[in-house]
Write an enzyme that holds these catalytic residues in place. Structure first.
Site, PDB file in Angstrom:
ATOM      1  N   ASN A  82     -31.717  20.010  27.535  1.00 12.76           N
ATOM      2  CA  ASN A  82     -31.864  19.651  28.955  1.00 12.76           C
ATOM      3  C   ASN A  82     -32.851  20.531  29.704  1.00 12.76           C
ATOM      4  O   ASN A  82     -32.537  21.076  30.758  1.00 12.76           O
ATOM      5  CB  ASN A  82     -30.498  19.722  29.633  1.00 12.76           C
ATOM      6  CG  ASN A  82     -29.843  21.079  29.497  1.00 12.76           C
ATOM      7  OD1 ASN A  82     -30.070  21.787  28.517  1.00 12.76           O
ATOM      8  ND2 ASN A  82     -29.018  21.460  30.461  1.00 12.76           N
TER       9      ASN A  82
ATOM     10  N   ASP B  12     -19.948  25.951  27.047  1.00 10.55           N
ATOM     11  CA  ASP B  12     -20.743  24.974  27.804  1.00 10.55           C
ATOM     12  C   ASP B  12     -21.556  25.690  28.892  1.00 10.55           C
ATOM     13  O   ASP B  12     -21.629  25.240  30.043  1.00 10.55           O
ATOM     14  CB  ASP B  12     -19.849  23.887  28.412  1.00 10.55           C
ATOM     15  CG  ASP B  12     -20.603  22.570  28.589  1.00 10.55           C
ATOM     16  OD1 ASP B  12     -21.646  22.403  27.940  1.00 10.55           O
ATOM     17  OD2 ASP B  12     -20.147  21.726  29.374  1.00 10.55           O
TER      18      ASP B  12
ATOM     19  N   GLY C  66     -21.824  22.439  36.573  1.00 11.55           N
ATOM     20  CA  GLY C  66     -21.956  23.437  35.516  1.00 11.55           C
ATOM     21  C   GLY C  66     -21.498  24.819  35.901  1.00 11.55           C
ATOM     22  O   GLY C  66     -21.502  25.194  37.071  1.00 11.55           O
TER      23      GLY C  66
END
Lengths: 309, 418
Positions: free
Chosen positions: B96, B306, B325
């Site tokens: 990403n 993550d 996030g």
């Protein structure tokens, strides 16, 4: 002297029952004031209030402005269409710029839930939430309860149904909190698609049949369908919605009691409420509007007295 | 690199010295001796730390930095330093970035950038060109350049036929396909879990159904194609049930869970804290219990931090506007070791390597040293001010954790927090 337990009015869920009582007692006084020939008191001559409306509003903005002016506060108005928000400025910066001009209190309408809470963590001013997304609209709920109290004597023990688009409504959420805080029983009624799946966890009854809801209630608060907040059509047509969830005089007359009809406005005549209902003695829609000014005067007055300390 | 580790308790079921407290001698990056007491005759760097424990190096299967394109969030250099200090010898880096990692040359850029580092950074290639979800990227070419798996990060594969084709095509070179489980149409404009909390604070909810439905679909496609699928970061009870059933049917599927989804429920969103805005969203305690059970019984193959650095400009805003996030590398061990036994914690931090074809080096004589050093007993409050990551958006800020990392020895290098 009694005072509020909070420094901001961000939502009903942050209030205690005693706060609501205090606001209503204060509003009683201001209601008397605004019915005098001279509708103004000099209470807040040293207070400056900024009305920040990041989302369109007509009645709420007018009501707040009138409340502020009748308390003799200095008032400045700001709406998103004229603002620097479109130039990329953050909410905190926008508000801090205004506050540096020595503003004491902010009344804010904002499209995002929690915007008032967020702002209260980052700025140094008293904040009144005038509606934040689908979160809360506390002064609307206060004026609704105040109007029930005025009409029926008290809120405690009353059965109140909120009808319509609960999913997109901040009015519904604040009303649920306010009514429960005062000991009323609350039901929501609407098409299943416009009722949040977990709404029952807030301790409210859920009903999809309007007649049954009206038979149960003492007060029906009719909400507008907020088409502008919908990402998909939640029902096939306005006509079909009206057939199921619109209140008309024939329906009211067929009940074996006379219930009170409320609406936070703007009303869509012929959709959630027919004209013969809206204009009837059972409806207290215009009383709500008048009470809105008194209740907002009370809220602003009580928060301002905390600033002065 | 030469070093002598003093008095370390080995937590490694594959080691001949599992559960023993020993000295470990490393010469030129290779374990030369393990014994109760080793004399430092060559005057090597001596590593003696309080309550020192060592294990095989840890692996995180979902890490994002910001380079190229978002260097203000995190650079590769500082990101790898953060990973090392957090105990990770291997990380899978998400695609990403800007540009998206969708060609062999992009993969090579990342590999070159991370050469000569203690941490082995393994790029995940995008599954589709620019992660637009339309046409497959050059998967084989990227694989040859060093991509370890293929996925469009958190963009779900909306076209089921595309997933079918990807799972079939990747079999030609044993490629691992990642499919983030998120049915966009069901999620709508949701920004947090749909349940009591979303209802009470007026934020739009994302139903569990959005994830469950996507996973059910993917498992049908997997069964048809007989391919190899990894489902990153599941968050719901039903997802665990579905994958458990799929494994019973011997489908070639693995999955991971983000550590914060094991640790925190959506109740923490009541104050609209944007550091708690994550994807998938924090769910309910009911989901958490099922996820923990899934980790314990092996249905969930691996855990991940993550790790997603977001600059403050994209977090200190209204909740709806904040990016999704949380960073997670630095809190990973402390959080897991609070929830599970240290043995289980190490297990879930190392087991994922196999799925991504990463060699496991046990702590045995003659093996390359690939070791994480830690103290499993240290209790502390996770403090934002001590964060090494460039971005400070930690969901664990203020949480009580147990277990502190000292650093790693890997790739013939030592990386220890001072």
């Amino acid at each position: 002297m009694s005072e509020l337990s909070v420094n901001h009015l961000l939502g009903i869920k942050y209030l205690k029952a005693s706060d609501v009582d205090l606001i209503f007692e204060t509003a009683d006084h201001f209601k008397e004031v605004i019915n005098r020939p001279i509708k103004k008191v000099p209470s807040l001559r040293d207070i400056t209030i900024a009305n920040l409306f990041f989302e369109n509003s007509t009645r709420t903005k007018l009501s707040f402005e009138l409340a502020e002016k009748r308390l003799s506060a200095d008032v400045i108005n700001f709406s998103a269409s004229q603002s620097s928000v479109k130039k990329g400025e953050t909410l905190i910066d926008t508000v801090n710029n205004i506050l540096s001009m020595k503003v004491d209190m902010v009344v804010m309408r904002h499209p995002n839930p929690g915007a008032g809470v967020f702002l209260s963590n980052h700025i140094n001013a008293s904040i009144v939430n005038a509606g934040d997304g689908a979160h809360e609209h506390p002064t609307q709920a206060l004026l609704d309860s105040y109007s029930i109290r005025e009409k029926l004597g008290e809120v405690k023990g009353k059965n109140v149904v909120i009808v319509g688009d609960i999913l997109h409504s901040r009015v519904a959420l604040s009303n649920i909190y306010a009514l429960q805080l005062q000991g009323a029983n609350v039901m929501v009624c609407g098409p299943k698609t416009l009722l949040p799946k977990y709404i029952n966890k807030l301790g409210v009854k859920v009903e999809t049949n309007l007649r049954k809801a009206l038979e149960w209630c003492d007060v029906a608060n009719m909400l507008r369908v907020q088409n502008e907040r919908m990402d998909i059509n939640y029902f096939p047509s306005t006509r079909e919605y009206s057939q199921q969830f619109g209140v008309n005089k024939a329906l009211l007359n067929s009940l074996n009691k006379e219930i009170v009809i409320m609406h936070p406005g703007p009303i869509n005549r012929g959709v959630e409420i027919t004209s013969d209902v809206a204009d009837s003695d059972q409806a207290i829609i215009l009383d709500q509007v008048q009470n809105g000014v008194a209740v907002r005067m009370a809220v602003i007055y009580l928060l301002a007295s905390k600033i002065k300390q | 690199m030469n070093a002598l580790i003093k008095s370390a308790t080995i937590i490694d079921t594959k080691s001949d010295f599992h559960n023993e407290t020993v000295d470990i001698l490393i010469e030129n990056g290779t374990i030369k001796n393990i014994a109760k007491s080793i004399k430092n005759t060559n005057n090597y760097k001596e590593i003696a730390l309080h309550n020192l424990h060592v294990s095989q190096g840890w692996f995180d299967s979902s890490v994002s930095f910001g380079e190229p394109g978002f260097e203000e969030r995190e650079t590769i250099e500082n990101g790898l330093k953060t990973a090392a200090y957090s105990g990770f010898t291997h990380i899978a880096l998400n695609s990403n970035t800007n540009p998206v990692i969708d060609t062999a040359s992009n993969v090579t850029f990342l590999r070159d950038k991370s050469n000569n580092n203690a941490v082995t950074m393994l790029p995940i290639g995008a599954l589709t060109k620019q992660s637009h979800g339309k046409d497959l990227a050059e998967l084989f070419d990227m694989k040859n350049a060093g991509a370890i798996a293929f996925g469009d990060y958190k963009s779900p594969i909306t076209n089921p036929n595309l997933l079918k084709i990807a799972l079939q095509y990747a079999q030609g070179f044993n490629g691992l396909v990642l499919s983030f489980p998120f049915e966009k149409n069901i999620a709508g404009l949701g920004v947090m879990n749909e349940n009591f909390m979303s209802t009470s604070i007026g934020l739009k909810g994302i139903p569990n159904l959005a994830e469950d439905l996507h996973i059910a679909r993917d498992l049908f496609i997997l069964e048809y194609t007989e391919g190899k699928l990894h489902i990153p970061t599941i968050s719901t009870k039903k997802s665990v049930d579905l994958i458990r059933e799929a494994k019973k049917k011997k489908l070639n599927v693995t999955c991971s869970v983000a550590i914060h989804n094991l640790f925190l429920s959506d109740n923490t969103l009541k104050d609209f804290n944007t550091n708690h805005k994550v994807m998938p969203p924090l769910r309910t305690q009911n989901d958490i219990d099922a996820l923990i059970e899934g980790v314990k019984d092996g249905t969930i193959d691996m855990v991940t931090s993550d790790h997603t650095p977001i600059d403050i400009e994209h977090k200190k805003v209204e909740f709806d506007h904040a990016l999704y996030g949380t960073i997670g590398l630095e809190s990973a061990f402390g959080a897991l070791n609070t929830l599970f036994t240290t043995k289980k914690t190490i297990d879930v931090l190392t087991k994922g390597k196999q799925r991504f074809n990463i060699k496991n080096n046990s702590i045995n004589l003659g093996n390359k040293a690939c070791i994480t050093l830690f103290n499993p007993n240290k209790k502390y409050i996770f403090d934002k001010d001590a964060i090494v990551s460039t971005s400070k958006n930690s969901i664990f800020d203020g949480q009580s954790l147990k277990g502190q990392v000292y650093g790693i020895i890997s790739n013939n290098k030592i990386a220890l927090k001072s």
